[in-house]
Design an enzyme around this catalytic site. Structure first.
Site, PDB file in Angstrom:
ATOM      1  N   SER A  17      42.864  66.781  56.903  1.00 51.37           N
ATOM      2  CA  SER A  17      43.871  66.594  58.446  1.00 51.37           C
ATOM      3  C   SER A  17      44.678  65.210  57.846  1.00 51.37           C
ATOM      4  CB  SER A  17      42.881  66.069  59.261  1.00 51.37           C
ATOM      5  OG  SER A  17      43.757  65.041  59.929  1.00 51.37           O
ATOM      6  N   HIS A  42      45.806  70.546  58.951  1.00 52.74           N
ATOM      7  CA  HIS A  42      45.194  70.575  59.987  1.00 52.74           C
ATOM      8  C   HIS A  42      46.428  69.344  60.582  1.00 52.74           C
ATOM      9  CE1 HIS A  42      42.417  69.452  63.481  1.00 52.74           C
ATOM     10  NE2 HIS A  42      42.696  68.751  63.490  1.00 52.74           N
ATOM     11  N   ASP A  44      47.059  66.808  63.776  1.00 53.80           N
ATOM     12  CA  ASP A  44      46.230  65.741  64.740  1.00 53.80           C
ATOM     13  C   ASP A  44      47.744  65.657  65.006  1.00 53.80           C
ATOM     14  OD1 ASP A  44      44.032  66.396  64.901  1.00 53.80           O
ATOM     15  OD2 ASP A  44      43.751  65.081  62.820  1.00 53.80           O
ATOM     16  N   MET A  46      48.709  63.482  68.697  1.00 50.80           N
ATOM     17  CA  MET A  46      48.137  62.529  70.019  1.00 50.80           C
ATOM     18  C   MET A  46      49.420  61.944  71.085  1.00 50.80           C
ATOM     19  SD  MET A  46      45.551  60.524  67.784  1.00 50.80           S
ATOM     20  CE  MET A  46      44.313  61.401  66.317  1.00 50.80           C
ATOM     21  N   HIS A  75      46.315  70.464  66.182  1.00 48.35           N
ATOM     22  CA  HIS A  75      45.075  69.103  66.977  1.00 48.35           C
ATOM     23  C   HIS A  75      45.462  69.312  68.057  1.00 48.35           C
ATOM     24  CE1 HIS A  75      41.808  67.355  67.722  1.00 48.35           C
ATOM     25  NE2 HIS A  75      41.383  68.361  68.731  1.00 48.35           N
ATOM     26  N   MET A  77      45.837  67.193  71.295  1.00 47.22           N
ATOM     27  CA  MET A  77      44.914  65.783  71.454  1.00 47.22           C
ATOM     28  C   MET A  77      46.130  65.262  72.535  1.00 47.22           C
ATOM     29  SD  MET A  77      43.126  64.493  68.661  1.00 47.22           S
ATOM     30  CE  MET A  77      44.078  65.353  67.427  1.00 47.22           C
ATOM     31  N   MET A 146      34.167  68.467  68.067  1.00 50.28           N
ATOM     32  CA  MET A 146      34.280  67.642  68.089  1.00 50.28           C
ATOM     33  C   MET A 146      32.988  66.942  67.085  1.00 50.28           C
ATOM     34  SD  MET A 146      37.681  66.316  68.014  1.00 50.28           S
ATOM     35  CE  MET A 146      38.112  65.173  67.955  1.00 50.28           C
ATOM     36  N   GLY A 151      40.969  60.757  68.358  1.00 47.74           N
ATOM     37  CA  GLY A 151      41.737  59.715  68.585  1.00 47.74           C
ATOM     38  C   GLY A 151      42.427  59.110  67.019  1.00 47.74           C
ATOM     39  N   GLY A 153      41.515  58.952  62.606  1.00 48.57           N
ATOM     40  CA  GLY A 153      40.254  59.361  61.612  1.00 48.57           C
ATOM     41  C   GLY A 153      39.394  58.459  60.442  1.00 48.57           C
ATOM     42  N   ASP A 181      35.577  68.828  63.261  1.00 47.33           N
ATOM     43  CA  ASP A 181      36.258  67.655  63.152  1.00 47.33           C
ATOM     44  C   ASP A 181      35.846  66.572  63.492  1.00 47.33           C
ATOM     45  OD1 ASP A 181      38.927  66.314  62.783  1.00 47.33           O
ATOM     46  OD2 ASP A 181      40.243  67.243  64.640  1.00 47.33           O
ATOM     47  N   GLY A 182      35.409  65.417  62.429  1.00 47.30           N
ATOM     48  CA  GLY A 182      35.568  64.019  62.297  1.00 47.30           C
ATOM     49  C   GLY A 182      34.296  63.652  62.237  1.00 47.30           C
TER      50      GLY A 182
HETATM   51  C1  DX5 Z   1      40.343  62.807  64.940  1.00 48.50           C
HETATM   52  C2  DX5 Z   1      41.349  63.600  64.715  1.00 48.50           C
HETATM   53  C3  DX5 Z   1      40.339  63.855  63.418  1.00 48.50           C
HETATM   54  C4  DX5 Z   1      40.990  63.301  61.724  1.00 48.50           C
HETATM   55  C5  DX5 Z   1      39.682  63.399  61.172  1.00 48.50           C
HETATM   56  O1  DX5 Z   1      41.141  62.530  66.432  1.00 48.50           O
HETATM   57  O2  DX5 Z   1      41.133  64.671  65.146  1.00 48.50           O
HETATM   58  O3  DX5 Z   1      41.320  65.638  63.232  1.00 48.50           O
HETATM   59  O4  DX5 Z   1      41.434  63.138  61.541  1.00 48.50           O
HETATM   60  O5  DX5 Z   1      39.291  62.863  60.071  1.00 48.50           O
HETATM   61  P1  DX5 Z   1      38.062  61.601  59.689  1.00 48.50           P
HETATM   62  O6  DX5 Z   1      37.985  63.507  58.713  1.00 48.50           O
HETATM   63  O7  DX5 Z   1      39.085  60.855  58.719  1.00 48.50           O
HETATM   64  O8  DX5 Z   1      36.857  62.052  60.648  1.00 48.50           O
HETATM   65 ZN    ZN Z   2      42.074  66.583  64.320  1.00 47.79          ZN
END
Ligand code: DX5
Ligand code: ZN
Length: 226
Positions: A17, A42, A44, A46, A75, A77, A146, A151, A153, A181-182
């Site tokens: 990501s 990936h 993200d 938002m 992804h 969000m 999740m 929201g 990383g 993810d996360g």
């Molecule tokens: C969080 C994202 C993730 C995030 C994961 O909302 O959907 O994709 O980038 O990052 P890490 O691996 O740092 O938790």
């Molecule tokens: Zn994500």
């Protein structure tokens, strides 16, 4: 439009990501992770509404599409994925994941993502029970569980959320990918793979390491042999 496809289920995919990558040099970051042999990236997305953060939209993805042959895993969000899915696919996203928590016609949206030539995924937040996706999961190509609140990383892995993977695997069988993810890192990887996850989104554990390739290999080495 891009005709790259999500890899068939059955192999473990590490999916970086780029949320915590250096956004001043995203194309270079993507080239570096590609050199580690990953097949997907990936992205993200938002909207500052579904989650309290704002990232990228279709124009950025369209520019990145010109620099990369990786499968683009978007992804979403966002509160209105039904309004924007087409724009993301036209920009070059190959896989679209949206959240079950948004008030859309979920099954219709899966159909229209497929009609537009992309694969489709449904995502559930840590507090959302697996029952919420029981009907729709078999229609998807990948289910995203999740393991942090969406929201940002770099958050801490939520073990209770990860446990839902076992039940999702029972529902979807072996042919649909399950993505987590996360908070995925070399310590949490063996747990999620043992639950049945085969698609590991990894942000901070890769991009906090100056050597992205070594960080990806560390995740690879942490995967238990199945
Ligand atoms: C969080 C994202 C993730 C995030 C994961 O909302 O959907 O994709 O980038 O990052 P890490 O691996 O740092 O938790
Ligand atoms: Zn994500």
């Amino acid at each position: 439009m891009s005709d790259l496809r999500l890899a068939k289920a059955g192999t473990i995919e590490i999916v970086p990501s780029i949320l915590n990558a250096d956004f001043a040099h995203i194309a270079d970051e993507i080239a570096e992770i590609a050199s580690a042999g990953v097949g997907m990236v990936h992205l993200d997305v938002m909207d500052g509404h579904f989650v309290p953060n704002i990232t990228i939209g279709p124009p950025v993805i369209a520019k990145l599409r010109k620099c990369s042959n990786l499968v683009f895993d978007a992804h979403l969000m966002i509160s209105e994925p039904d309004r924007y899915a087409q724009a993301f696919i036209e920009a070059g996203a190959n896989h679209i994941t949206f959240h079950i928590e948004v008030p859309a016609k979920h099954e219709d949206l899966i159909d229209s993502i497929h009609d537009l030539g992309a694969t489709a995924g449904i995502c559930l937040n840590p507090e959302t029970p697996v029952e919420a996706i029981e009907k729709i999961a078999p229609l998807c190509d990948m289910v995203l569980v999740m393991t942090v609140h969406p929201g940002f990383g770099g958050q801490k892995f939520i073990p209770e959320a990860a446990k839902k993977v076992t039940r999702v695997r029972e529902i979807v069988g072996p042919d649909i990918r399950i993505q987590v993810d996360g908070g995925i890192d070399p310590d949490t990887t063996p747990t999620v793979v043992s639950y049945g996850a085969d698609t590991l989104v990894v942000g901070n554990a890769i991009f906090s390491n100056p050597d992205r390739v070594a960080a990806i290999n560390a995740i690879r080495n942490a995967c238990p042999v199945r």
